[in-house]
Design a protein around this motif. Structure first.
Motif, short mmCIF file in Angstrom:
data_model
loop_
_atom_site.label_atom_id
_atom_site.label_comp_id
_atom_site.label_asym_id
_atom_site.label_seq_id
_atom_site.Cartn_x
_atom_site.Cartn_y
_atom_site.Cartn_z
N ASN A 406 0.83 -1.22 0.00
CA ASN A 406 0.00 0.00 0.00
C ASN A 406 0.85 1.26 0.00
N GLY A 407 2.11 1.10 -0.34
CA GLY A 407 3.03 2.23 -0.39
C GLY A 407 4.45 1.75 -0.54
N LEU A 408 5.38 2.69 -0.37
CA LEU A 408 6.80 2.38 -0.51
C LEU A 408 7.59 3.06 0.60
N HIS A 409 8.70 2.43 0.99
CA HIS A 409 9.62 3.04 1.95
C HIS A 409 10.83 3.57 1.19
N PHE A 410 11.42 4.64 1.72
CA PHE A 410 12.71 5.11 1.22
C PHE A 410 13.61 5.42 2.41
N GLU A 411 14.88 5.54 2.17
CA GLU A 411 15.84 5.75 3.25
C GLU A 411 15.61 7.09 3.92
N VAL A 412 15.44 7.06 5.24
CA VAL A 412 15.12 8.26 5.98
C VAL A 412 16.19 9.33 5.78
N ASN A 413 15.72 10.57 5.64
CA ASN A 413 16.60 11.74 5.52
C ASN A 413 17.52 11.67 4.31
N SER A 414 17.09 10.98 3.26
CA SER A 414 17.89 10.85 2.04
C SER A 414 17.11 11.37 0.84
N PRO A 415 17.37 12.61 0.40
CA PRO A 415 16.68 13.14 -0.77
C PRO A 415 16.90 12.27 -2.02
N MET A 416 18.11 11.71 -2.15
CA MET A 416 18.40 10.88 -3.31
C MET A 416 17.57 9.60 -3.31
N SER A 417 17.43 8.97 -2.12
CA SER A 417 16.62 7.76 -2.04
C SER A 417 15.16 8.06 -2.39
N LEU A 418 14.64 9.19 -1.89
CA LEU A 418 13.27 9.58 -2.21
C LEU A 418 13.14 9.88 -3.70
N ALA A 419 14.09 10.62 -4.25
CA ALA A 419 14.04 10.96 -5.67
C ALA A 419 14.07 9.70 -6.54
N THR A 420 14.90 8.74 -6.17
CA THR A 420 14.98 7.49 -6.92
C THR A 420 13.66 6.73 -6.88
N THR A 421 13.03 6.73 -5.70
CA THR A 421 11.73 6.06 -5.55
C THR A 421 10.68 6.72 -6.42
N LEU A 422 10.63 8.05 -6.41
CA LEU A 422 9.65 8.78 -7.21
C LEU A 422 9.93 8.65 -8.70
N ALA A 423 11.21 8.64 -9.06
CA ALA A 423 11.58 8.50 -10.47
C ALA A 423 11.13 7.15 -11.02
N ALA A 424 11.24 6.10 -10.21
CA ALA A 424 10.81 4.77 -10.66
C ALA A 424 9.30 4.76 -10.92
N LEU A 425 8.54 5.44 -10.07
CA LEU A 425 7.10 5.51 -10.29
C LEU A 425 6.76 6.36 -11.51
N ALA A 426 7.53 7.42 -11.72
CA ALA A 426 7.31 8.27 -12.90
C ALA A 426 7.61 7.51 -14.19
N GLU A 427 8.62 6.67 -14.13
CA GLU A 427 9.00 5.87 -15.30
C GLU A 427 7.96 4.80 -15.61
N ASP A 428 7.36 4.24 -14.56
CA ASP A 428 6.36 3.18 -14.74
C ASP A 428 5.15 3.46 -13.84
N PRO A 429 4.26 4.35 -14.28
CA PRO A 429 3.10 4.71 -13.44
C PRO A 429 2.19 3.54 -13.10
N SER A 430 2.27 2.45 -13.84
CA SER A 430 1.42 1.30 -13.53
C SER A 430 1.74 0.74 -12.14
N ARG A 431 2.96 0.96 -11.65
CA ARG A 431 3.31 0.51 -10.30
C ARG A 431 2.46 1.24 -9.25
N LEU A 432 2.17 2.49 -9.55
CA LEU A 432 1.33 3.27 -8.64
C LEU A 432 -0.09 2.70 -8.60
N ASP A 433 -0.57 2.26 -9.76
CA ASP A 433 -1.91 1.67 -9.81
C ASP A 433 -1.97 0.39 -8.99
N ILE A 434 -0.90 -0.40 -9.01
CA ILE A 434 -0.85 -1.63 -8.21
C ILE A 434 -0.89 -1.29 -6.73
#
Length: 459
Positions: A406-434
């Motif tokens: 029902n969501g995703l975790h990213f490394e706390v206090n890491s802008p790069m980890s969050l950006a990577t997580t968001l970029a993956a969803l932007a690249e494949d929005p179907s993951r968000l639908d799942i």
């Protein structure tokens, strides 16, 4: 247990046969009478604790239980000509006005009028249960005063953060470095506050624990918080996990909005010059306080990383206010927003009554908090609105959000980890639908109310 006395000596099977023959009505357990307390009143401030407390008050009244609410005004300057209690919001709705500055170190209330005030109130109301959602402004001595005023009352305390454990706003983070503390330590605590020694923190702990011994049951919205308090010294046998109540959603709030549709319509398809569909635009939302612990600068830094990666189908919508924060942090936020790219939209403060409507305009929630959190109300609100949650991988956040479900975790206090997580969803929005399919609404208010009543009956 709250049961009618005339059912104690007759077997249940015999009662059913007798009722069937005579047509007698079924005898229902008596609802307990409850005094609900909160450190503020939701008509004065709209924090999670006071909303949860007032929702409980309202739901108990709807259920038919005799119920009262006692909130608290702010500073001593708000006291009304020396009156400790007023009833500006109704006959069963009280507001306590402190007559002295509160001691936030050991959570002591130096108001000499208050012990007598609370003793007389509970003696007059004679509640079966006193359920406190905080002890700030009232003081931990309140529990002993309740015992004196009405010894028959059972005392319940819902824990909302780590205030008893940590003097640094109950955040369990070091005051200067903002590093997270795994557990309390007199040495670490005195290092955060050099003006206070290890002995001071030892005495503080004993003072708090002494008065908390009067509490019959502690309720925590997360197992993570329970573990922290058991390690601190509360008896595990007195601690249970139960989520906070949220106000029942208003149906009209949950309907899709048509206003500003050009700005907010979800799943907008970008097209190139040849009108070929490109990746849809995804809108991520941040809702809540913009404090140093909530990670808003982590979010803005992550947005800049997305621009560097040339991710152009993501916008980050920030709903919140920083005006109540310390001037130095306000400056940090203002500078961060000034440097933010076009993929960040800052909306400012919002009315909590609008939260469902606003959340329905985004595709997923981001909670980038850098402290442990307990059970952020915003997670329940997100799930109520069918939104997956992308959150830091620690504390109550990681407990409430199941990674990949029902969501995703990213490394706390890491802008790069969050950006990577968001970029993956932007690249494949179907993951968000799942992930959206994995979202389940929070427990309904009536279900939580029945669980609370069951807990009351077992004390």
């Amino acid at each position: 247990m709250f049961v009618s006395t005339n059912t104690k000596t007759t077997p249940a099977s015999s009662r059913r046969r007798h009722n069937a023959r005579t047509g007698a009505k079924k005898v229902l357990p008596r609802l307990p009478s409850v005094l609900v307390l909160s450190h503020s009143h939701p008509k004065l401030t709209r924090g999670g604790a006071e909303i949860a407390a007032y929702t409980m008050f309202g739901e108990l009244k709807k259920k038919g239980a005799k119920t009262w609410f006692l909130g608290c005004a702010g500073a001593a300057s708000e006291s009304r000509l020396g009156a400790s209690l007023t009833q500006p919001y109704g006959a069963d709705d009280y507001v306590y006005h402190p007559n002295a500055p509160f001691d936030y170190f050991k959570f002591a209330n130096p108001d000499v009028k208050f012990p007598k005030t609370i003793e007389e109130l509970v003696a007059e109301l004679q509640p079966d249960i006193v359920h406190a959602h905080h002890y700030v402004r009232f003081g931990v001595e309140m529990f002993s005063a309740i015992r004196r005023g009405w010894p028959k009352a059972k005392i319940v305390l819902t824990l909302h953060e780590y205030l008893a454990i940590c003097h640094h706003h109950g955040q369990m983070m070091k005051a200067r470095s903002l590093q997270r503390c795994e557990k309390e330590s007199y040495a670490d605590c005195s290092a955060c506050f050099p003006e206070l020694g290890k002995r001071d923190f030892f005495l503080r702990k004993r003072y708090l624990q002494m008065f908390l011994e009067d509490v019959d049951l502690f309720i925590s919205p997360s197992s993570f918080l329970v573990d922290r308090y058991v390690a601190w010294g509360l008896p595990a046998t007195k601690l249970v996990v139960l989520e906070n109540m949220l106000p029942r959603p208003v149906t009209t709030m949950l309907k899709a909005d048509t206003d500003n549709s050009k700005i907010f319509t979800k799943q907008t398809l970008k097209t190139n010059a040849g009108n070929t569909p490109l990746k849809r635009t995804i809108r991520f939302g941040f809702f809540g306080q913009m404090s140093p612990f909530k990670g808003v600068t982590v979010l803005i830094d992550a947005a800049r990383q997305l621009e560097k990666l040339k991710i152009d189908n993501v916008t980050i919508e920030i709903f919140g206010d920083y005006s109540a924060q310390a001037p130095e942090f306000q400056k940090i936020v203002i500078e961060a927003l000034d440097k933010a790219g076009s993929n960040v939209i800052y909306h400012g403060s919002y009315d909590n009554a609008d939260v469902n409507r606003l959340m329905r305009k985004v595709d997923a929630m981001i909670i980038p908090s850098i402290w442990w959190e307990n059970s952020p109300v915003v997670i329940q609100e997100a799930f109520m609105n069918g939104l997956p949650v992308i959150c830091s991988n620690i504390g109550g956040m990681a407990e409430k959000v199941t990674h990949g479900v029902n969501g995703l975790h990213f490394e706390v206090n890491s802008p790069m980890s969050l950006a990577t997580t968001l970029a993956a969803l932007a690249e494949d929005p179907s993951r968000l639908d799942i992930l959206k399919k994995g979202v389940r609404p929070p427990q309904e208010t009536n279900v939580l109310l029945e669980k609370i009543l069951q807990l009351y009956s077992l004390i």
